[in-house]
Design an enzyme around this catalytic site. Structure first.
Site, PDB file in Angstrom:
ATOM      1  N   HIS A  29      -5.037 -11.487  12.461  1.00 24.54           N
ATOM      2  CA  HIS A  29      -6.294 -10.741  12.486  1.00 24.54           C
ATOM      3  C   HIS A  29      -7.409 -11.598  11.887  1.00 24.54           C
ATOM      4  CE1 HIS A  29      -2.948  -7.914  12.443  1.00 24.54           C
ATOM      5  NE2 HIS A  29      -3.732  -6.999  12.980  1.00 24.54           N
ATOM      6  N   ASP A 153     -12.627  -0.022   6.712  1.00 23.07           N
ATOM      7  CA  ASP A 153     -12.901   1.251   7.387  1.00 23.07           C
ATOM      8  C   ASP A 153     -11.627   2.084   7.547  1.00 23.07           C
ATOM      9  OD1 ASP A 153     -15.782   0.978   8.047  1.00 23.07           O
ATOM     10  OD2 ASP A 153     -15.097  -0.729   9.232  1.00 23.07           O
ATOM     11  N   HIS A 263     -10.493  -8.365  16.190  1.00 22.60           N
ATOM     12  CA  HIS A 263      -9.810  -7.714  15.074  1.00 22.60           C
ATOM     13  C   HIS A 263      -8.354  -8.137  14.975  1.00 22.60           C
ATOM     14  CE1 HIS A 263      -7.873  -4.686  12.591  1.00 22.60           C
ATOM     15  NE2 HIS A 263      -9.048  -4.161  12.273  1.00 22.60           N
ATOM     16  N   GLU A 412       0.812  14.435  -3.593  1.00 21.41           N
ATOM     17  CA  GLU A 412       2.050  13.713  -3.880  1.00 21.41           C
ATOM     18  C   GLU A 412       1.965  12.227  -3.540  1.00 21.41           C
ATOM     19  OE1 GLU A 412       3.044  18.024  -3.101  1.00 21.41           O
ATOM     20  OE2 GLU A 412       1.824  16.488  -2.093  1.00 21.41           O
ATOM     21  N   HIS A 474      10.586  24.971   2.251  1.00 20.16           N
ATOM     22  CA  HIS A 474      10.762  24.356   0.939  1.00 20.16           C
ATOM     23  C   HIS A 474      12.208  23.922   0.670  1.00 20.16           C
ATOM     24  CE1 HIS A 474       6.737  25.684   0.260  1.00 20.16           C
ATOM     25  NE2 HIS A 474       6.758  25.398  -1.026  1.00 20.16           N
ATOM     26  N   ARG A 530      17.413  23.108  -8.761  1.00 24.13           N
ATOM     27  CA  ARG A 530      16.587  24.205  -9.268  1.00 24.13           C
ATOM     28  C   ARG A 530      17.440  25.187 -10.063  1.00 24.13           C
ATOM     29  NH1 ARG A 530      14.952  29.661  -6.296  1.00 24.13           N
ATOM     30  NH2 ARG A 530      13.173  30.318  -7.555  1.00 24.13           N
TER      31      ARG A 530
END
Length: 675
Positions: A29, A153, A263, A412, A474, A530
């Site tokens: 590039h 960008d 590019h 996250e 979940h 949990r």
């Protein structure tokens, strides 16, 4: 030639080297590298402070490149400081070269971060700025380092930039300066066709100082950097309007700048004329891999000035050490690559708890014993139980960088990259927590941490369908299989790229945290429950130290009929199932496998003792059966999930989905009959 003209000549030299690297490799590039060369020249030629003789100097300025495809600009610029030879540049993108297509962390050469996936690189910079602020809060002005970042960008468009911008502004990181290379060109289109947002206003709304300049004008770049360095109480974004492919020409000598085509391919493939372009910038097309003599002298003079600046700092530093002996010893500890000294035996766990609760107990202990640890959570600290750490420290704010807990908000991916940035900076041990199902958001960051061999600790709780009533959105099903794949992948050092540990009870959790803290070479994933889990029979911290082998025999029997194996909460289900099997005169050996990756590093003799050949194996996993496939290895069967979860109380789900001692008996009996 005056200083200003020489600076422009040096930037052209960088452009020539960058485009020539891509041309020779027939891949890369060039356009962005050519447009960004002016900022790179001014920054590295006049502003960046580092020790030419000690690249790893802890108080050095750091430069984080976000658009990794602009690596030719970085390599060419660093070659001016002698970090890369012309042969290195000629071998761009070639086998075993030190100049890969996208930069890979190499601090001794001045490359602070691996970059490529847009958005992550400048987020590491925000994390590094937080780390620098925390160290300054502890050790004072000897922590003189500034953090510079370069974004494009595409990086602005990647969603992670929103989190990075929000948090940097919220914390007022005035040691962070970011240059936005705004050339309005993307790989396949122009920016105008993609977005019409007002980037300057967006960053101002986040609390940034924003300076807009012509990014190819050296004097404007200098004034912007001077202003940015003087700003107090907020980070600075310099929006530099640049020309994609600056200096590119066609065969007739007409400008070939500002083209989408430059590019992502060599200039010649894009339709430009490399020879004319190189000539136009003062180079020799027949021998472009040259640093001009006057540019070489300019950078040599800069190196002399840097050496003097570092000597002055060293004198101040030694005086500081003499006056602050205890603090100096603590600084040495922070900067050490060694694992922190922790009295692991002193951790007292309550029995039969969820492993997330056991983790909270450990974190509370670490908060009091490891002052350079920072723990973060994505608005879940009271649920992922990272608040065990928070209870013994304070939250990091713009007025309190001495704190040890970063409230990242619901972000996250950003949080993970901030922690990676802290670790890249050095001096900080970083950990971050969220629900295991949201490891999907973190996976790109975990992959980069593994690639860079950065020892971030990922704390993932709510590890199975036993999240229950929250339902399938979940409930992690495929997540462990994904992470275990990363655990099996080798890094460039030949080690497993990630350590994944799913402890089976509170004592295994203590040892898992010990292994995580002692793992200073790769990231670690702690996968925690949990719900409460029954402790393994007569288990203790000392017995659980066998977790370090990745798998071990929880209950050994002579001449077993079957080996039962699992990780996490499923191990206790196997224990209860084995008790029922014993009533049927079926002898079952039970194996806990918190980490297949660690287990596969053990001797063949040890592996065969844990999983004896010729004995049927039954695996139980709350994830996909493939999670245990390598361990069962066609010598038995696996009971796991092959669908998304359901919304119901977790004990109901255990019953409905077959995660009960009774079903263990049923499946093992069926397996033995097939034999």
């Amino acid at each position: 030639m005056d200083k200003k003209q020489l600076s422009l000549r040096a930037a052209d030299n960088i452009r020539i080297l960058a485009l020539s690297m891509v041309e020779k490799a027939k891949s890369g590039h060039p356009g962005g590298a050519m447009g960004g060369a002016d900022f790179a020249q001014v920054l590295f030629g006049e502003y960046m402070v580092f020790d030419p003789e000690c690249p790893e100097w802890f108080a050095r300025d750091r430069f984080f490149l976000d658009p990794g495809h602009m690596s030719p600009m970085l390599y060419a610029t660093l070659s001016m400081h002698g970090k890369y030879s012309m042969e290195d540049l000629k071998n761009f993108r070639q086998w075993e070269s030190v100049t890969p297509g996208h930069p890979e962390r190499d601090v001794r050469r001045g490359v602070e971060n691996t970059s490529g996936p847009l958005g992550q690189g400048h987020t590491y910079a925000v994390g590094a700025a937080i780390a620098a602020k925390k160290m300054e809060a502890k050790f004072g002005k000897i922590m003189r380092q500034r953090i510079f970042a370069f974004i494009s960008d595409g990086g602005v468009q990647e969603e992670i930039s929103q989190g990075a911008g929000r948090i940097a502004g919220h914390l007022g990181l005035d040691n962070l300066v970011m240059f936005y290379d705004a050339n309005n060109i993307q790989l396949s289109t122009t920016v105008d066709e993609v977005t019409s947002e007002d980037v300057a206003m967006k960053y101002k709304a986040w609390g940034w100082e924003v300076i807009e300049i012509n990014g190819n004008d050296h004097e404007q770049i200098r004034k912007a950097l001077d202003k940015a360095i003087a700003v107090k109480g907020k980070p600075t974004l310099i929006i530099g309007k640049t020309l994609m492919g600056k200096g590119a020409m066609d065969a007739d000598g007409k400008s070939f700048e500002n083209k989408v085509s430059t590019h992502g391919q060599p200039l010649s493939a894009a339709g430009a004329c490399t020879a004319t372009s190189i000539k136009g910038m003062g180079g020799n097309p027949d021998n472009p891999f040259v640093i001009f003599d006057d540019v070489k002298k300019m950078y040599a003079d800069r190196q002399k000035a840097l050496k003097e600046e570092c000597k002055a700092w060293e004198k101040e530093y030694q005086a500081w050490r003499k006056a602050n002996a205890t603090l100096a010893d603590e600084l040495d500890t922070w900067l050490s690559d060694e694992a922190p000294k922790v009295d692991w035996k002193g951790i007292v766990q309550k029995p039969n708890q969820a492993t997330r609760a056991a983790s909270a107990t450990v974190l509370g202990y670490l908060a009091q014993q490891v002052p350079n640890m920072v723990v973060s959570s994505a608005d879940l600290s009271n649920s992922d139980k990272t608040d065990g750490f928070l209870k013994h420290t304070s939250v990091i704010t713009r007025n309190n960088f001495g704190g040890g807990f970063l409230q990242a908000g619901v972000s996250e991916f950003t949080m993970a990259c901030l922690c990676i940035g802290m670790a890249l900076h050095g001096g900080i041990i970083a950990a971050c927590g969220t629900f295991f199902v949201f490891s999907d958001y973190i996976k790109p960051a975990a992959r980069m941490a593994a690639l860079m061999e950065v020892p971030v600790k990922f704390v993932w709780t709510h590890d199975a369908f036993r999240v229950g009533e929250d339902g399938p959105t979940h409930e992690p099903v495929e997540q462990e299989a994904q992470i275990r794949l990363l655990e099996k992948l080798k890094n460039h050092s030949g080690d497993n790229s990630l350590l994944a540990l799913r402890p089976a009870d509170v004592h295994e959790t203590t040892v898992a945290w010990q292994l995580a803290m002692e793992n200073t070479k790769t990231p670690t994933a702690l996968i925690l429950s949990r719900q409460n889990i029954d402790d393994l029979p007569a288990n203790t911290y000392s017995k659980s130290k066998r977790v370090a082998k990745g798998a071990y025999v929880v209950r050994e029997v002579e001449n077993p009929d079957v080996v039962l194996l699992a990780s996490g909460s499923e191990v206790s289900t196997l224990v209860a199932g084995a008790d029922l099997l014993a009533k049927k005169k079926i002898k079952a050996q039970i194996v806990s496998v918190p980490s297949e990756g660690l287990f596969r590093r053990q001797s063949a003799k040890y592996q065969s003792a844990v999983l004896p050949e010729g004995v049927l194996r039954f695996g139980l996993t709350a994830g996909l059966p493939v999670t245990l496939e390598g361990l069962v290895a066609g010598q038995g069967s696996i009971w796991g999930l092959e669908s998304f979860g359901f919304s119901a109380p977790y004990k109901v789900l255990d019953e409905k989905l077959g995660f009960t001692p009774e079903n263990v008996v049923k499946q093992v009996t069926k397996l033995l009959k097939k034999k």
